[in-house]
Design an enzyme around this catalytic site. Structure first.
Site, PDB file in Angstrom:
ATOM      1  N   THR A   1      35.847  30.147  78.684  1.00 40.24           N
ATOM      2  CA  THR A   1      36.494  31.445  78.498  1.00 40.24           C
ATOM      3  C   THR A   1      37.971  31.325  78.135  1.00 40.24           C
ATOM      4  O   THR A   1      38.397  31.850  77.103  1.00 40.24           O
ATOM      5  CB  THR A   1      36.295  32.338  79.732  1.00 40.24           C
ATOM      6  OG1 THR A   1      34.898  32.533  79.948  1.00 40.24           O
ATOM      7  CG2 THR A   1      36.964  33.693  79.534  1.00 40.24           C
TER       8      THR A   1
ATOM      9  N   SER B   1      29.411  31.844  77.900  1.00 41.70           N
ATOM     10  CA  SER B   1      30.810  32.265  78.023  1.00 41.70           C
ATOM     11  C   SER B   1      31.613  31.952  76.773  1.00 41.70           C
ATOM     12  O   SER B   1      32.543  32.695  76.425  1.00 41.70           O
ATOM     13  CB  SER B   1      31.456  31.590  79.233  1.00 41.70           C
ATOM     14  OG  SER B   1      30.880  32.044  80.429  1.00 41.70           O
TER      15      SER B   1
ATOM     16  N   HIS C   1      24.826  31.385  89.094  1.00 41.18           N
ATOM     17  CA  HIS C   1      24.028  30.228  88.688  1.00 41.18           C
ATOM     18  C   HIS C   1      23.370  29.552  89.887  1.00 41.18           C
ATOM     19  O   HIS C   1      22.246  29.057  89.793  1.00 41.18           O
ATOM     20  CB  HIS C   1      24.904  29.217  87.954  1.00 41.18           C
ATOM     21  CG  HIS C   1      25.187  29.574  86.525  1.00 41.18           C
ATOM     22  ND1 HIS C   1      24.201  29.707  85.577  1.00 41.18           N
ATOM     23  CD2 HIS C   1      26.362  29.820  85.879  1.00 41.18           C
ATOM     24  CE1 HIS C   1      24.743  30.020  84.409  1.00 41.18           C
ATOM     25  NE2 HIS C   1      26.062  30.102  84.565  1.00 41.18           N
TER      26      HIS C   1
ATOM     27  N   GLU D   1      40.890  35.360  84.444  1.00 37.49           N
ATOM     28  CA  GLU D   1      39.443  35.237  84.650  1.00 37.49           C
ATOM     29  C   GLU D   1      39.125  34.916  86.102  1.00 37.49           C
ATOM     30  O   GLU D   1      39.631  33.944  86.663  1.00 37.49           O
ATOM     31  CB  GLU D   1      38.826  34.152  83.763  1.00 37.49           C
ATOM     32  CG  GLU D   1      37.295  34.156  83.890  1.00 37.49           C
ATOM     33  CD  GLU D   1      36.606  32.999  83.194  1.00 37.49           C
ATOM     34  OE1 GLU D   1      35.493  33.210  82.678  1.00 37.49           O
ATOM     35  OE2 GLU D   1      37.173  31.884  83.181  1.00 37.49           O
TER      36      GLU D   1
ATOM     37  N   ASP E   1      31.958  38.720  80.413  1.00 38.23           N
ATOM     38  CA  ASP E   1      31.388  38.117  79.216  1.00 38.23           C
ATOM     39  C   ASP E   1      29.876  38.260  79.179  1.00 38.23           C
ATOM     40  O   ASP E   1      29.267  38.326  78.124  1.00 38.23           O
ATOM     41  CB  ASP E   1      31.793  36.649  79.099  1.00 38.23           C
ATOM     42  CG  ASP E   1      31.640  35.884  80.404  1.00 38.23           C
ATOM     43  OD1 ASP E   1      31.209  36.479  81.427  1.00 38.23           O
ATOM     44  OD2 ASP E   1      31.970  34.684  80.430  1.00 38.23           O
ATOM     45  N   HIS E   2      29.261  38.337  80.362  1.00 36.35           N
ATOM     46  CA  HIS E   2      27.807  38.460  80.504  1.00 36.35           C
ATOM     47  C   HIS E   2      27.490  38.628  81.979  1.00 36.35           C
ATOM     48  O   HIS E   2      28.371  38.480  82.838  1.00 36.35           O
ATOM     49  CB  HIS E   2      27.082  37.208  79.966  1.00 36.35           C
ATOM     50  CG  HIS E   2      27.607  35.936  80.555  1.00 36.35           C
ATOM     51  ND1 HIS E   2      27.365  35.553  81.855  1.00 36.35           N
ATOM     52  CD2 HIS E   2      28.408  34.971  80.023  1.00 36.35           C
ATOM     53  CE1 HIS E   2      27.973  34.404  82.103  1.00 36.35           C
ATOM     54  NE2 HIS E   2      28.628  34.032  81.010  1.00 36.35           N
TER      55      HIS E   2
END
Length: 368
Positions: free
Chosen positions: A136, A83, A263, A254, A301-302
């Site tokens: 972030t 991030s 995760h 965010e 971001d991913h």
């Protein structure tokens, strides 16, 4: 895998234009936006969006966007970004190494889009469901060679004039190892300090005051564990920021915990966080459609977890058969959505650094 992801993205784009349940609103064209809102769903790939969509009666606010593209997420030193490097690419237009906050691959600091907005006289805000010092949000105001330096990042924040701060991490400002009390600095810098005990509906902040609103001592909880402020805070932010500058505002939002569910390989939290973020997106689009001067950009971001939705899945909440390829991030491209003046510039396929350059151009800021 690439062809599969691209096909899914194309299908999602088609659904945006053909859905019977959600209206697509064309972006106003031919004028410069006065306000810019960047909304990041941390860890939000096409699969996370799909899981949210099919868990929510085949409907998301993301379908309201008329412009969709794809973003390449790799960092300077790794095909799989984190991030910090991903957000630094968005905030500065520079590819950098994993863990970097607002600095390039040689650890040199670069002005961020938020800092540029401040310098131009715009009001600025940050609304997140993680700590305010997390990777972030930090990448938009801090300059540190490692994301783990939360207390140094908090001190970097004291050098800015961010008008609105909403998120966790109070400990890094008030209960620090160096014993500095940054709440005193906040007050000297013209902030009103509030916490989650005061609902947004009960806030009455004078127009000459900034606001730091802490939602947790450390990490805010999952939505499923009682967190309930993101959509409300996103509705609160635009009128608050509009009061503070006639030159417009830049707002970073965010949905941080889509990533955390990935995760943990916990599909229920991925879906719950995805839908919470999508509600916030809907609230922001409602504002932008009425305002007519606001460019809203939504991206990630991913991707996190390598989420797969498999045979045996059905439409409806808790009816998806899923698996995860990893407990970490992947290098999958992520979608980007845009609405408002200048939105058409965000179509296509490009590196994450281009998001910065497109935002900079939209706001009329000069090249670094």
């Amino acid at each position: 895998m690439f062809r599969t992801c691209l096909l899914i993205a194309c299908c999602l784009a088609i659904s945006c234009s053909s859905s019977n349940t959600t209206t697509s609103h064309p972006s106003p064209k031919g004028k410069k936006p006065k306000n810019l809102v960047l909304m990041i769903g941390d860890g939000m790939g096409v699969s996370q969006i799909t899981a949210g969509l099919y868990s929510n009666n085949n409907q998301l606010n993301l379908e309201r966007f008329p412009v969709i593209g794809l973003v390449k997420t790799h960092s300077k030193d790794n095909l799989i970004t984190d991030s910090a490097a991903g957000a630094t690419a968005f905030s500065t237009g520079k590819k950098t190494y994993t863990g970097a906050i607002g600095v390039d691959a040689d650890t040199l600091p670069h002005p961020t889009i938020l800092e540029m907005a401040e310098a131009d006289g715009m009001a600025t805000g940050i609304v997140v469901t993680c700590e305010i010092t997390h990777a972030t949000p930090a990448a938009f105001y801090a300059h540190q060679y490692a994301r783990r330096f939360h207390e140094a990042i908090a001190k970097d924040l004291m050098k800015t004039e961010v008008d609105l701060l909403v998120g966790g991490g109070q400990r890094y400002f008030l209960r620090r190892r160096d014993h500095d009390n940054l709440f005193l600095t906040f007050k000297l810098n013209g902030y009103s300090l509030r916490n989650i005990a005061t609902p947004f509906s009960e806030l009455n902040i004078p127009a000459y005051k900034k606001l730091a609103y802490f939602t947790a001592e450390d990490k805010p909880p999952y939505k499923s564990k009682g967190r309930n402020y993101l959509p409300t805070a996103v509705s609160y932010a635009p009128p608050f920021l509009k009061e503070r500058s006639s030159k417009g505002f830049f707002l970073l939002v965010e949905g941080s915990q889509i990533d955390w569910g990935g995760h943990a390989n916990h599909i229920e939290d991925v879906v719950t966080e995805m839908l919470d973020f999508d509600q916030a997106v809907g609230n922001m689009l409602d504002f932008a459609e009425k305002d007519g001067q606001t460019l809203v950009i939504v991206t990630a971001d991913h991707e996190t977890g390598g989420l797969a939705i498999k045979q045996g899945s059905y439409m409806g909440r808790d009816s998806l058969n899923t698996s995860f390829a990893t407990g970490g991030h992947t290098c999958h491209m992520v979608p980007i959505f845009a609405y408002g003046p200048g939105a058409e510039a965000f179509s296509g396929m490009y590196d994450n650094t281009e998001v910065f350059h497109k935002m900079r151009a939209a706001l009329g800021f000069k090249e670094n």
